[in-house]
Design an enzyme around this catalytic site. Structure first.
Site, mmCIF file in Angstrom:
data_model
loop_
_atom_site.group_PDB
_atom_site.id
_atom_site.type_symbol
_atom_site.label_atom_id
_atom_site.label_comp_id
_atom_site.label_asym_id
_atom_site.label_seq_id
_atom_site.Cartn_x
_atom_site.Cartn_y
_atom_site.Cartn_z
ATOM 1 C CD GLU A 198 35.630 17.419 57.211
ATOM 2 O OE1 GLU A 198 35.160 16.829 56.441
ATOM 3 O OE2 GLU A 198 35.355 18.655 56.527
ATOM 4 C CG ASN A 264 33.182 21.370 54.990
ATOM 5 O OD1 ASN A 264 32.676 20.640 55.591
ATOM 6 N ND2 ASN A 264 33.857 21.229 55.497
ATOM 7 C CG ASP A 306 33.071 20.626 59.566
ATOM 8 O OD1 ASP A 306 32.745 20.495 58.037
ATOM 9 O OD2 ASP A 306 33.091 19.944 59.734
#
Lengths: 566, 104
Positions: A198, A264, A306
């Site tokens: 992220e 991800n 994700d």
């Protein structure tokens, strides 16, 4: 500076040589490898290298589980999520949180030692999913854990004295990296993953010598220019490609393979990274000594949602076409339950285990998902309703497998979303946010009173033998015993035992906070105990705003239960 | 409410001068985006918090100074944002929070 007393190399070398000799008799590779069959201790994340979370113990059973009572509880002096897997050895229980490692007497709960690991507050800017740590490893008398600021620290299991403290080379919080997972020691190598997909990291998995802390290898999950797989990233998109490895894997000593789920691609918004984005959202099989990748299997190519493939792959020998076969099983965030041949990664089964609409099955020849119109529209930037949500059908919470009754026990998240990827973000850089802010989404429910299930699932079909609804999804892991008891925790604090055959609730105890922890069981002097941490936190509690969790108290504690002695 | 008048007016003065011209709706929209990027993971999607981490919707109009202080310096497990977020970004998040606050 922090940890200054243990950083002088000469002193450090002296300490670990001594500790190495003193602890050499205990928790050897052989001990770790047979952990599942020695219920007097719990030495490996997942209750054994196969990660089955299965115990052969039967003293606590369906008839007497009603007499399960707390023996003691211990305060972690902290209000963040308690996600750690406790270890049991030397008559002690070892556990962790984001800032400390503790050893308590297994029978009394009295603290034996506690080590605090301070970290710079800036690191919390790049913590996506809770201010947590998921536990330690034990190896030859040392407790080994990672820290948010990317250190790996080994402490003497008897005293807590730091034996070595190393930093993962060349990475930092400024470039988006952090560590929250428990190391897995396989054949003397502490295998460690990183978080940060992220925050635009280039992910990897790496190995350290578990005796000395020496860095042995690093296996990147996103290929650099010239490496195979690089062509699956449009333009320069690989530079912030993600592919974290934040959930601990499993190990099969016989094949000498470590199985690890990869996270991800970054950013979540897929529109600037056309292509399969190898090797994000894959299951890796690597050699622990060298890091060599022996096989991989990608679950979600070009993923907009994700859908990390980080769930711990569970190793077991199950019947496939009536023949016993050693497989790894993964209840993926994308909603498919995968069964792969452990030796070569061949796809043996992939079936939906909860509601999904982004794909309609998996092509058994190519291993690729048959993506739907909704998926294609999402890639094109249109507004679509998608199941499961970005949180996944599972998240990090681990499933258990009972070799006795053949089912997986999975805490399923039953939440969907509206989703839209706007114009792809510009000015991406390592260390800058690449997650939540890059897409637009809202949460969608079927029934606001049922956001999760605990399911007993057949690995080869994905079908549930039974399914128990929960108001909020359980972020606790599950554990199953040979006496057919399934243990799990609830976000509102209940610690529960259910009948593994029917799902019937047999026992429940209200702990003081919500549970997002990992149950274990062990025995001592002819008595069986069950241990779990309570303490709400982590990604769902912080991000969802679930009204069912309003005012659930914070506060992390460690609990041990046993049968009531008359 | 009026305990630190000097501090409050100082903070108010600072943002009025830098953003007086900004359209309020656009500012709130920008604040929502900054919040979603940097704050939602701990404070909840769309400010919806179940209260385990400080519920930002509890902030009152008079607490701009407190907000500035906590956001720039941090507090316990709340990281400091000085040097990451500009004054304009901090102001936009404040407006977004105020637009969704319990006590308008």
């Amino acid at each position: 500076m922090k940890r200054s007393s243990f950083t002088a190399p000469l002193y450090l070398a002296g300490v670990f040589t001594l500790a190495g000799i003193a602890g050499a008799a205990a928790q050897t590779t052989a001990d770790l490898n047979k952990d599942q069959n020695t219920p007097g201790d719990v030495l490996v994340y997942g209750m054994g290298p196969h990660g089955q979370r299965y115990s052969p113990l039967t003293r606590i059973n369906k008839d007497n589980v009603k007499r399960l009572v707390p023996k003691w509880s211990y305060s972690m002096s902290d209000s963040n999520g308690a996600e750690a897997f406790p270890l049991v050895a030397n008559g002690m229980i070892y556990t962790t949180n984001h800032i400390s490692t503790v050893a308590v007497d297994a029978l009394t709960g009295k603290q034996v030692w506690k080590v605090t690991h301070d970290y710079p507050p800036e690191i919390l800017r790049i913590v996506c999913c809770g201010i947590v740590n998921r536990g330690a490893a034990i190896y030859e008398g040392k407790i080994i854990r990672s820290t948010l600021d990317n250190h790996l620290i080994a402490m003497d299991a008897k005293t807590g004295k730091v034996v070595w403290n190393v930093q993962s080379p060349g990475i930092s919080a400024e470039t988006g990296y952090s560590m929250t997972g428990a190391p897995l020691v396989a054949d003397g190598v502490a295998v460690v993953g990183v978080a940060g997909a992220e925050f635009g990291i280039r992910g990897f998995l790496e190995g350290f010598d578990a005796a000395t802390g020496k860095h042995l290898w690093r296996q990147y999950t996103v290929p650099a220019a010239g490496e195979p797989g690089h062509e699956t990233w449009a333009g320069d998109s690989f530079k912030v490609g993600g592919g974290s490895s934040w959930v601990t894997g499993s190990y099969d000593p016989e094949l000498d393979l470590v199985f690890w789920g990869i996270g991800n691609p970054a950013p979540w918004n897929p529109r600037g990274r056309k292509g399969d984005n190898l090797f994000t959202n894959s299951v890796f099989a690597v050699r622990p000594k060298t890091g060599e990748r022996v096989w991989y299997y990608q679950t979600s190519p070009e993923d907009p949602f994700d859908y990390d493939a980080v769930q711990t792959p569970v190793v077991a020998t199950i019947k496939v076409e009536n023949k016993p076969r050693k497989v790894v099983m993964q209840a993926n965030r994308n909603g498919f339950l995968y069964v792969l041949d452990a030796a070569n990664g061949k796809l043996l089964a992939a079936n939906a285990y909860d509601k999904m609409n982004w794909a309609d099955g998996v092509d058994m020849k190519t291993g690729r998902p048959n993506t739907t119109e909704s998926f294609k529209k999402a890639l094109a930037g249109e507004n679509v309703t998608i199941w499961p949500s970005v949180t996944g059908s599972t998240n990090w919470q681990h499933m258990a497998y009972s070799p006795k009754n053949g089912n997986l026990f999975i805490n399923v998240i039953h939440v969907g979303m509206t989703y839209q990827a706007p114009e792809p973000p510009k000015n991406l850089a390592m260390g800058k946010p690449t997650g939540n802010g890059t897409v637009k989404r809202t949460t969608v429910y079927d029934d606001p009173n049922v956001l999760g299930f605990l399911k007993a699932v057949d690995p080869m079909t994905g079908k549930a033998k039974w399914s128990v609804p929960y108001k909020s999804p359980n972020f606790s892991s599950t554990m199953v015993t040979a006496s057919d008891l399934v243990f799990t925790g609830v976000m509102t604090g209940e610690f529960q035992a259910l009948d593994a055959k029917t799902g019937k609730l047999l026992w429940s105890f209200q702990t003081p906070s919500g549970i997002v922890g990992q149950p274990i069981t062990w025995e001592k002097d002819g008595k069986q105990y069950v241990t779990i941490m309570s303490g709400i936190g982590g990604v769902y509690a912080m991000r969802s705003g679930d009204p069912n969790l309003v005012n659930v108290p914070t506060g992390a504690s460690l609990w041990t239960f046993g049968l009531f002695d008359k | 409410m009026k305990i630190f008048p000097a501090l409050t007016s100082l903070a108010l003065g600072a943002f009025i001068s830098t953003s007086a011209a900004a359209d309020d709706a656009a500012m709130i929209e920008a604040g929502a985006e900054t919040f979603s990027t940097y704050c939602a993971t701990c404070h909840g999607n769309n400010l919806e918090s179940s209260g385990q981490t400080f519920d930002l919707r509890k902030l009152r109009a008079s607490e701009r100074g407190r907000f500035q202080n906590s956001v720039t310096k941090g507090k316990n497990q709340m990281p400091p944002w000085q040097g990451v977020l500009s004054e304009d970004e901090i102001e936009s998040v404040w407006r977004y929070i105020r637009a969704n606050a319990y006590e308008k």
